[in-house]
Motif scaffolding. Structure first.
Motif, PDB file in Angstrom:
ATOM      1  N   ALA A  99      51.536  39.854  52.368  1.00 48.27           N
ATOM      2  CA  ALA A  99      52.704  40.454  51.726  1.00 48.27           C
ATOM      3  C   ALA A  99      52.341  40.946  50.337  1.00 48.27           C
ATOM      4  O   ALA A  99      53.016  41.807  49.767  1.00 48.27           O
ATOM      5  N   GLN A 100      51.243  40.429  49.790  1.00 45.93           N
ATOM      6  CA  GLN A 100      50.785  40.882  48.475  1.00 45.93           C
ATOM      7  C   GLN A 100      50.441  42.371  48.461  1.00 45.93           C
ATOM      8  O   GLN A 100      50.441  42.989  47.405  1.00 45.93           O
ATOM      9  N   VAL A 101      50.143  42.952  49.622  1.00 47.20           N
ATOM     10  CA  VAL A 101      49.832  44.387  49.669  1.00 47.20           C
ATOM     11  C   VAL A 101      51.026  45.192  49.163  1.00 47.20           C
ATOM     12  O   VAL A 101      50.914  46.015  48.246  1.00 47.20           O
ATOM     13  N   LEU A 107      54.403  46.520  42.194  1.00 48.79           N
ATOM     14  CA  LEU A 107      54.190  46.162  40.790  1.00 48.79           C
ATOM     15  C   LEU A 107      53.336  47.199  40.066  1.00 48.79           C
ATOM     16  O   LEU A 107      53.571  47.500  38.891  1.00 48.79           O
ATOM     17  N   ALA A 108      52.328  47.751  40.780  1.00 49.37           N
ATOM     18  CA  ALA A 108      51.491  48.786  40.165  1.00 49.37           C
ATOM     19  C   ALA A 108      52.313  50.033  39.858  1.00 49.37           C
ATOM     20  O   ALA A 108      52.101  50.696  38.832  1.00 49.37           O
ATOM     21  N   ALA A 109      53.252  50.371  40.727  1.00 44.98           N
ATOM     22  CA  ALA A 109      54.121  51.516  40.467  1.00 44.98           C
ATOM     23  C   ALA A 109      55.026  51.251  39.273  1.00 44.98           C
ATOM     24  O   ALA A 109      55.274  52.137  38.446  1.00 44.98           O
ATOM     25  N   VAL A 162      47.491  43.403  39.481  1.00 44.32           N
ATOM     26  CA  VAL A 162      47.936  44.393  38.505  1.00 44.32           C
ATOM     27  C   VAL A 162      47.316  44.117  37.134  1.00 44.32           C
ATOM     28  O   VAL A 162      46.896  45.040  36.431  1.00 44.32           O
ATOM     29  N   ILE A 163      47.243  42.849  36.751  1.00 44.66           N
ATOM     30  CA  ILE A 163      46.626  42.495  35.463  1.00 44.66           C
ATOM     31  C   ILE A 163      45.150  42.870  35.465  1.00 44.66           C
ATOM     32  O   ILE A 163      44.629  43.422  34.495  1.00 44.66           O
ATOM     33  N   ALA A 164      44.457  42.592  36.576  1.00 45.44           N
ATOM     34  CA  ALA A 164      43.036  42.931  36.677  1.00 45.44           C
ATOM     35  C   ALA A 164      42.841  44.442  36.643  1.00 45.44           C
ATOM     36  O   ALA A 164      41.898  44.942  36.025  1.00 45.44           O
ATOM     37  N   ARG A 165      43.739  45.165  37.303  1.00 47.10           N
ATOM     38  CA  ARG A 165      43.650  46.630  37.311  1.00 47.10           C
ATOM     39  C   ARG A 165      43.840  47.188  35.899  1.00 47.10           C
ATOM     40  O   ARG A 165      43.114  48.073  35.466  1.00 47.10           O
TER      41      ARG A 165
END
Length: 304
Positions: A99-101, A107-109, A162-165
């Motif tokens: 579900a993290q996908v 979240l990235a959006a 998202v934090i890593a990105r």
């Protein structure tokens, strides 16, 4: 993503799929139940030491290091191990965690301004349909509480992605090791509170070979190798291009659980697994703009 990074992403999915079986074996050795939070703490002690003495701190802020450690490592695995200790089957856990996908892309959006293409969005929808089919087939054997806990683990993983990105660390391995240092003390402390000192020290004094080997696999292959590659991919490509590869994880995880733990997949699980593969292909095999670029990309993939 180029062919090399595509193959690396697939390799990570295989390592992570096998990880669920390793965790299950380590949590439930013969005649012993290992406290899950303590087990995560042991895993990350092995991740951090002695590597932290030889690997430089990544060139990112301490806030990013702590954030990745809290969400991608402590939160995700603390909750996942807890759910599996409460009875979540290894194969089903590998499925629900994906579900993290969707959560990562959402979240990235929201926080990074990344918008998935229609093709990627369609692939994710197809993959989620596969997840729904498999989850429906297994719903009768999945207690509600462990299921909810795994979903919380998926949200924690998504936040860490998202934090890593955003951090874009040049060294994915460095980020794994240094962020891993956030994990052992808090989770060991929580285990002392939740499980009690007697259970913690009895477990530490009587670690069995399956638990030790499981901890080594999860530390070396799932964390150091897997997340080292994963964080580098997130730093180099949009989240919506990288994250869909994790839809392969439940296919590997459920197959391994079938072979090793005797968790025989049902018809819906097989059907859902095939949908997952189709979703991955749709989401990640995106081609460049223009017909010429599309043809070249397609030929490169076929040659690979």
């Amino acid at each position: 993503m180029n062919l090399r990074d595509t193959l690396l992403a697939i390799a990570v999915a295989v390592l992570w799929g096998l990880n669920f079986v390793a965790i299950d074996i380590g949590l439930h050795p013969a005649g012993q139940e290992v406290p899950p939070l303590l087990f995560v703490a042991i895993r990350f002690v092995l991740v951090v030491f002695p590597c932290i003495f030889f690997i430089r701190k990544p060139d990112v802020s301490w806030a990013a290091i702590i954030g990745v450690g809290l969400f991608m490592s402590a939160g995700q695995f603390g909750l996942l191990y807890l759910a599996m200790a409460l009875g979540m089957p290894a194969g089903l856990a590998s499925l629900v965690l994906q579900a993290q996908v969707l959560l990562t892309i959402l979240l990235a959006a929201m926080f990074l301004g990344e918008r998935p293409s229609r093709r990627q969005g369609g692939g994710v929808v197809l993959g989620v349909a596969g997840l729904a089919v498999v989850a429906t087939g297994r719903s009768a054997v999945a207690p509600l509480l462990p299921l909810v806990i795994v979903l919380a683990a998926a949200l924690s993983w998504a936040a860490g992605n998202v934090i890593a990105r955003r951090a874009k660390a040049a060294s994915g391995l460095g980020l794994v090791v240094w962020s891993g240092a956030v994990v052992p003390l808090p989770l060991a402390g929580l285990s002392l509170v939740v499980d009690g000192p007697e259970a913690v020290f009895t477990t530490l004094g009587n670690l069995q070979a399956p638990t030790i080997l499981s901890a080594l696999y999860t530390a070396v292959f799932a964390s150091l190798v897997g997340y080292g590659i994963w964080n580098r991919l997130l730093a180099s490509h949009p989240s919506s291009s990288v994250v869909p590869f994790t839809l392969l994880v439940p296919v590997v995880g459920m197959s391994a659980a079938w072979l090793v733990l005797g968790e025989v997949p049902s018809g819906p699980e097989v059907t859902g697994g095939l949908l997952l593969l189709a979703g991955v292909a749709t989401a990640v095999l995106t081609f460049g703009r223009g017909r010429r670029q599309s043809r070249r990309a397609g030929l490169d993939l076929l040659r690979g």
